[in-house]
Motif scaffolding. Structure first.
Motif, mmCIF file in Angstrom:
data_model
loop_
_atom_site.group_PDB
_atom_site.id
_atom_site.type_symbol
_atom_site.label_atom_id
_atom_site.label_comp_id
_atom_site.label_asym_id
_atom_site.label_seq_id
_atom_site.Cartn_x
_atom_site.Cartn_y
_atom_site.Cartn_z
ATOM 1 N N GLY A 12 31.147 37.874 30.609
ATOM 2 C CA GLY A 12 31.709 39.215 30.748
ATOM 3 C C GLY A 12 32.555 39.352 31.992
ATOM 4 N N ALA A 13 32.091 38.760 33.100
ATOM 5 C CA ALA A 13 32.836 38.857 34.363
ATOM 6 C C ALA A 13 34.168 38.120 34.276
ATOM 7 N N PHE A 14 34.162 36.931 33.698
ATOM 8 C CA PHE A 14 35.416 36.177 33.581
ATOM 9 C C PHE A 14 36.410 36.892 32.664
ATOM 10 N N THR A 15 35.910 37.536 31.633
ATOM 11 C CA THR A 15 36.796 38.268 30.723
ATOM 12 C C THR A 15 37.370 39.500 31.410
ATOM 13 N N ALA A 16 36.533 40.221 32.131
ATOM 14 C CA ALA A 16 37.002 41.409 32.858
ATOM 15 C C ALA A 16 38.108 41.057 33.849
ATOM 16 N N ASP A 17 38.017 39.880 34.464
ATOM 17 C CA ASP A 17 39.041 39.444 35.423
ATOM 18 C C ASP A 17 40.426 39.342 34.791
ATOM 19 N N LEU A 18 40.455 39.110 33.477
ATOM 20 C CA LEU A 18 41.732 38.895 32.786
ATOM 21 C C LEU A 18 42.367 40.190 32.282
ATOM 22 N N SER A 42 42.857 49.352 31.093
ATOM 23 C CA SER A 42 43.176 48.522 29.940
ATOM 24 C C SER A 42 42.708 49.155 28.637
ATOM 25 N N SER A 43 43.541 49.016 27.619
ATOM 26 C CA SER A 43 43.186 49.442 26.275
ATOM 27 C C SER A 43 42.962 48.186 25.427
ATOM 28 N N VAL A 44 41.783 48.082 24.856
ATOM 29 C CA VAL A 44 41.351 46.862 24.186
ATOM 30 C C VAL A 44 41.120 47.127 22.704
ATOM 31 N N LEU A 83 30.886 42.752 29.467
ATOM 32 C CA LEU A 83 32.297 42.972 29.792
ATOM 33 C C LEU A 83 32.495 44.362 30.386
ATOM 34 N N VAL A 84 31.906 45.365 29.758
ATOM 35 C CA VAL A 84 32.015 46.738 30.269
ATOM 36 C C VAL A 84 31.393 46.837 31.656
ATOM 37 N N ALA A 85 30.225 46.234 31.838
ATOM 38 C CA ALA A 85 29.551 46.292 33.133
ATOM 39 C C ALA A 85 30.384 45.614 34.217
ATOM 40 N N ALA A 86 30.956 44.456 33.907
ATOM 41 C CA ALA A 86 31.759 43.725 34.887
ATOM 42 C C ALA A 86 33.031 44.483 35.246
ATOM 43 N N ALA A 87 33.662 45.089 34.237
ATOM 44 C CA ALA A 87 34.879 45.863 34.500
ATOM 45 C C ALA A 87 34.571 47.038 35.432
ATOM 46 N N ARG A 88 33.453 47.680 35.220
ATOM 47 C CA ARG A 88 33.087 48.806 36.087
ATOM 48 C C ARG A 88 32.823 48.339 37.515
ATOM 49 N N ARG A 89 32.157 47.203 37.656
ATOM 50 C CA ARG A 89 31.911 46.682 39.012
ATOM 51 C C ARG A 89 33.226 46.384 39.727
ATOM 52 N N ASP A 119 31.503 30.929 29.823
ATOM 53 C CA ASP A 119 30.694 31.262 30.997
ATOM 54 C C ASP A 119 31.091 30.430 32.219
ATOM 55 N N ARG A 120 32.054 29.524 32.046
ATOM 56 C CA ARG A 120 32.579 28.747 33.171
ATOM 57 C C ARG A 120 34.036 29.086 33.454
ATOM 58 N N GLY A 121 34.507 30.166 32.863
ATOM 59 C CA GLY A 121 35.865 30.583 33.125
ATOM 60 C C GLY A 121 36.739 30.536 31.886
ATOM 61 N N ALA A 122 38.040 30.741 32.096
ATOM 62 C CA ALA A 122 39.007 30.824 31.007
ATOM 63 C C ALA A 122 39.675 29.471 30.776
#
Length: 329
Positions: free
Chosen positions: A135-141, A146-148, A161-167, A312-315
């Motif tokens: 989720g964190a790696f996806t939020a970084d992108l 953003s509209s998804v 993903l939602v939690a990471a985006a909020r952080r 989980d290891r990045g994009a």
């Protein structure tokens, strides 16, 4: 952020495994109790739970199997047969294989139930921690506001993903396809996003391309039931069409998966589950005997339509997934 109910929808108890019935959620919150491994397997086949739900159901079902195996003359063989039964319930997603392995790899015949429980708990935490990283790696992108567009139900991947985006101070809004014929997008995705307080718009499956053409979304983001080593994304039927439309309108497609599958070098190595055509007809209320239903549960998106595979290891570029395993310690 409080977790939504679907993030904890399979639970082990003294009297069996309790599974929130996603077929009737959110209209009703009913739990199906499965007292045996066979009852858990049948619940998975009957779509009582979907997405990552079968993973957790298989983990706890293997604890039930250990309880049952204590009374068998060959307990380890009994556990292996139970694992084979669970894996066979849904063939396309490899979560079930991983769940069974998480327990079998830790089982000690001298403490059958205790070791199985420890393995299941470790498998539970591993899945959740890897989903957080994903989720964190996806939020970084994603852009800050953003509209998804998403399809089907991405389960813990979406929640994280939602939690990471909020952080990260990012605000996300979602368009969710309804996802025929079980309407996971309407009943699970949209409901959970609303429960999380996220701006959510529900659209019919046929509206996805029009939303992309109108520039209403920045990114197409879906989970993947499996990603092959050559970059093919296997996911809920309908993903392919959205990916092609996103490609046509220069909208990036991010496919979320914890890891590409080393046991699937190509798309030919992934069995595609075909469910009974009657499931399409039943959902539509059609009963005329002259009408047939056709229901492949998954489709395969070639890598040329996939912008990024997020793990989980990045994009990773879909053509460079071998790099995922090069990063192993």
């Amino acid at each position: 952020m409080d977790l939504p109910i679907l993030a904890d929808s399979v639970r082990l108890a003294d009297d069996g495994v309790h599974i929130l019935d996603r077929r009737v959620f959110p209209a009703r919150r009913e739990w199906v109790r499965c007292a045996t491994v066979e009852e858990v397997a049948t619940a998975i086949e009957d779509m009582v739970t979907q997405s990552s739900g079968p993973y957790f159901a298989a983990l706890w079902a293997m604890v039930l199997a250990a309880r049952e195996a204590e009374h068998e003359p060959e307990p380890l063989a009994y556990l292996e047969r139970a694992g084979e039964r669970l894996i066979a319930t849904r063939r396309t997603n490899n979560h079930l294989r991983k769940a069974v392995h998480a327990v079998l790899s830790t089982v000690d015949e001298n403490d059958l139930v205790g070791s199985a429980l420890a393995g299941a708990r470790a498998g539970d935490e591993r899945y959740r921690s890897r989903s957080r990283a994903l989720g964190a790696f996806t939020a970084d992108l994603l852009p800050a506001n953003s509209s998804v567009l998403t399809h089907c139900w991405a389960d813990l991947y979406l929640v994280e993903l939602v939690a990471a985006a909020r952080r990260a101070g990012k605000t996300l809004a979602f368009h969710c396809t309804e996802t025929r014929p079980y309407l996971q997008g309407a009943r699970l995705t949209a409901e959970t996003l609303a429960e999380l307080g996220v701006e959510t718009t529900l659209i019919t499956d046929g509206t996805g391309a029009a939303v992309l053409a109108a520039g209403r979304v920045d990114t197409l983001v879906t989970a993947a039931d499996r990603v092959t080593m050559d970059g093919h994304v296997v996911n809920k039927i309908g993903t392919l069409g959205l990916a092609v439309a996103a490609h046509a309108y220069d909208v990036p497609f991010l496919a979320m998966v914890q890891a590409p599958d080393r046991l699937a070098p190509t798309a030919a190595d992934v069995p595609i589950e075909y469910r009974a055509g009657a499931e399409v007809l039943t959902a539509a209320g059609v009963v005329h005997p002259g009408i047939r239903g056709h229901y492949p549960a998954f489709d395969v998106t070639p890598p040329r339509f996939v912008t990024t595979v997020v793990t989980d290891r990045g994009a990773f570029d879909p053509h460079a997934l071998a790099g995922y395993y090069e990063e192993e310690p």
